[in-house]
Design an enzyme around this catalytic site. Structure first.
Site, PDB file in Angstrom:
ATOM      1  CG  ASP A  18       0.912  -3.611  -4.090  1.00 55.77           C
ATOM      2  OD1 ASP A  18       1.467  -3.097  -3.311  1.00 55.77           O
ATOM      3  OD2 ASP A  18       1.691  -4.560  -5.004  1.00 55.77           O
ATOM      4  CG  ASN A  20      -1.942   2.076   0.010  1.00 60.26           C
ATOM      5  OD1 ASN A  20      -2.626   2.070  -0.909  1.00 60.26           O
ATOM      6  ND2 ASN A  20      -2.516   1.617   0.935  1.00 60.26           N
ATOM      7  N   GLY A  21       2.444   3.014  -1.104  1.00 60.76           N
ATOM      8  CA  GLY A  21       3.503   3.282  -0.782  1.00 60.76           C
ATOM      9  C   GLY A  21       3.968   4.290  -1.949  1.00 60.76           C
ATOM     10  CG  HIS A  35      -0.655   2.697   4.202  1.00 62.20           C
ATOM     11  ND1 HIS A  35      -0.553   1.891   3.232  1.00 62.20           N
ATOM     12  CD2 HIS A  35       0.593   2.733   4.959  1.00 62.20           C
ATOM     13  CE1 HIS A  35       0.673   1.171   3.526  1.00 62.20           C
ATOM     14  NE2 HIS A  35       1.179   1.862   4.306  1.00 62.20           N
ATOM     15  CB  SER A  63       0.743  -9.849   4.868  1.00 63.42           C
ATOM     16  OG  SER A  63       2.120  -9.155   5.177  1.00 63.42           O
ATOM     17  CG  LEU A 129     -20.284  -6.382   1.002  1.00 65.23           C
ATOM     18  CD1 LEU A 129     -20.080  -7.077  -0.251  1.00 65.23           C
ATOM     19  CD2 LEU A 129     -19.599  -5.035   0.990  1.00 65.23           C
ATOM     20  CG  LEU A 197      -2.061 -15.475  -4.689  1.00 63.77           C
ATOM     21  CD1 LEU A 197      -3.146 -14.443  -5.131  1.00 63.77           C
ATOM     22  CD2 LEU A 197      -2.218 -16.863  -5.097  1.00 63.77           C
TER      23      LEU A 197
HETATM   24  C1  FPP Z   1      -0.029  -2.101   0.170  1.00 67.55           C
HETATM   25  O1  FPP Z   1       0.583  -1.275  -0.081  1.00 67.55           O
HETATM   26  C2  FPP Z   1      -0.878  -1.933   1.325  1.00 67.55           C
HETATM   27  C3  FPP Z   1      -0.997  -2.140   2.425  1.00 67.55           C
HETATM   28  C4  FPP Z   1       0.229  -2.863   3.173  1.00 67.55           C
HETATM   29  C5  FPP Z   1      -1.868  -1.648   3.623  1.00 67.55           C
HETATM   30  C6  FPP Z   1      -3.122  -1.691   3.194  1.00 67.55           C
HETATM   31  C7  FPP Z   1      -3.815  -0.812   4.006  1.00 67.55           C
HETATM   32  C8  FPP Z   1      -4.995   0.290   3.666  1.00 67.55           C
HETATM   33  C9  FPP Z   1      -5.583   0.051   2.301  1.00 67.55           C
HETATM   34  C10 FPP Z   1      -5.503   1.166   4.417  1.00 67.55           C
HETATM   35  C11 FPP Z   1      -5.980   0.830   6.052  1.00 67.55           C
HETATM   36  C12 FPP Z   1      -7.240   0.094   5.962  1.00 67.55           C
HETATM   37  C13 FPP Z   1      -7.336  -1.055   6.688  1.00 67.55           C
HETATM   38  C14 FPP Z   1      -8.637  -1.783   7.028  1.00 67.55           C
HETATM   39  C15 FPP Z   1      -6.180  -1.206   7.930  1.00 67.55           C
HETATM   40  P1  FPP Z   1       2.182  -0.914  -0.174  1.00 67.55           P
HETATM   41  O2  FPP Z   1       2.555  -0.038   0.888  1.00 67.55           O
HETATM   42  O3  FPP Z   1       2.875  -2.371  -0.120  1.00 67.55           O
HETATM   43  O4  FPP Z   1       2.597  -0.256  -1.514  1.00 67.55           O
HETATM   44  P2  FPP Z   1       3.985   0.134  -2.277  1.00 67.55           P
HETATM   45  O5  FPP Z   1       4.108  -1.325  -2.914  1.00 67.55           O
HETATM   46  O6  FPP Z   1       3.747   0.981  -3.362  1.00 67.55           O
HETATM   47  O7  FPP Z   1       5.035   0.403  -1.180  1.00 67.55           O
END
Ligand code: FPP
Length: 243
Positions: A18, A20-21, A35, A63, A129, A197
């Site tokens: 969690d 990335n945004g 991402h 998800s 793994l 979760l």
């Molecule tokens: C949650 O951060 C992250 C995601 C919904 C996407 C996860 C994707 C990757 C790590 C990269 C791609 C890899 C694959 C295998 C597809 P968020 O965007 O909800 O963050 P925020 O809560 O800060 O907005």
């Protein structure tokens, strides 16, 4: 860096990647750039899990609720998935990593599905793994599918309601059907300081230890991963019993 105890190494670690945004927002760059940085972070954690001798690593990549995001973001995430598998497939094979998917990926964009299927096939014999990617995954959806399957068997007269056990339900989950050998995660890590979760591994996480880490996922380093494992190793796991 944390001192890890080899004998207490978890077999299965699951991660909610969690933040990335927020990472992107802080830098004033598009969410997809967050991402992309998250994908690099994921790759490092895959390599590090392998080094530590962890047998199963499960990551929450997309998800069932993530479809609500903008088209640009959703397609950006799937493009990254293709980038990841195309770029790193050779290395995954050489490192004896097996890739598997939790979730119904039949509905993801065609090119991503094809790239993914190639990866699943090409790594299928690897016994190092086991890297599980939760994609279009939702734990309630997973439980619902299992229950429907059981109801069908009862209706067909193959199973009596009294014969339904926890194992029957577990066998119908992605973790039970796609990879029966996969133990429940001993440790679930969530980054970015959020403590929930979010519909991830509800059944399998019944006795998991949770470790919440403040780093945003793209900033989460192998050292942070080790700190989370050290925290897990310091916990007293009783499974409802007493010492
Ligand atoms: C949650 O951060 C992250 C995601 C919904 C996407 C996860 C994707 C990757 C790590 C990269 C791609 C890899 C694959 C295998 C597809 P968020 O965007 O909800 O963050 P925020 O809560 O800060 O907005």
């Amino acid at each position: 860096m944390a001192e890890l105890i080899k004998e207490l190494m978890p077999q299965h670690v699951a991660v909610i990647m969690d933040g990335n945004g927020r990472w992107a927002k802080r830098r004033g760059v598009p969410r997809v750039a967050g991402h992309r940085a998250g994908m690099e972070s994921m790759k490092k954690i895959v390599d590090h899990s392998d080094k530590l001798g962890i047998k199963y690593l499960t990551v929450y990549a997309f998800s069932t609720e993530n479809w609500k995001r903008s088209m640009e973001e959703v397609s950006g995430i799937f493009k990254l998935l293709v980038t990841f598998v195309n770029r790193d497939l050779r290395e995954l094979i050489d490192n004896n990593v097996r890739v598997r998917i939790l979730g119904d990926y039949s509905t993801i964009p065609e090119d991503s599905r094809r790239a993914l299927e190639k990866t699943l096939r090409d790594t299928e014999k690897n016994d190092g793994l086991q890297f599980n990617i939760a994609l279009n995954y939702g734990a309630r959806d997973e439980i619902l599918r299992s229950v429907r399957g059981i109801a069908d068997r009862v209706k067909a007269g193959e199973l009596e309601p009294g014969e339904i056990t926890e194992e029957t339900i577990a066998e119908g989950l992605w973790t039970g059907s796609t990879f029966a050998d996969c133990p429940d995660p001993e440790l679930i890590i969530r980054t970015s300081g959020e403590e929930r979760l979010s519909n991830f591994l509800l059944w399998q996480g019944a006795y998991s230890e949770f470790v919440f880490h403040d780093a945003l996922w793209p900033d989460f380093k192998p050292e942070d991963f080790e700190d989370c494992i050290a925290e897990y190793q310091s916990r007293d796991r009783r499974f409802g019993g007493r010492k």
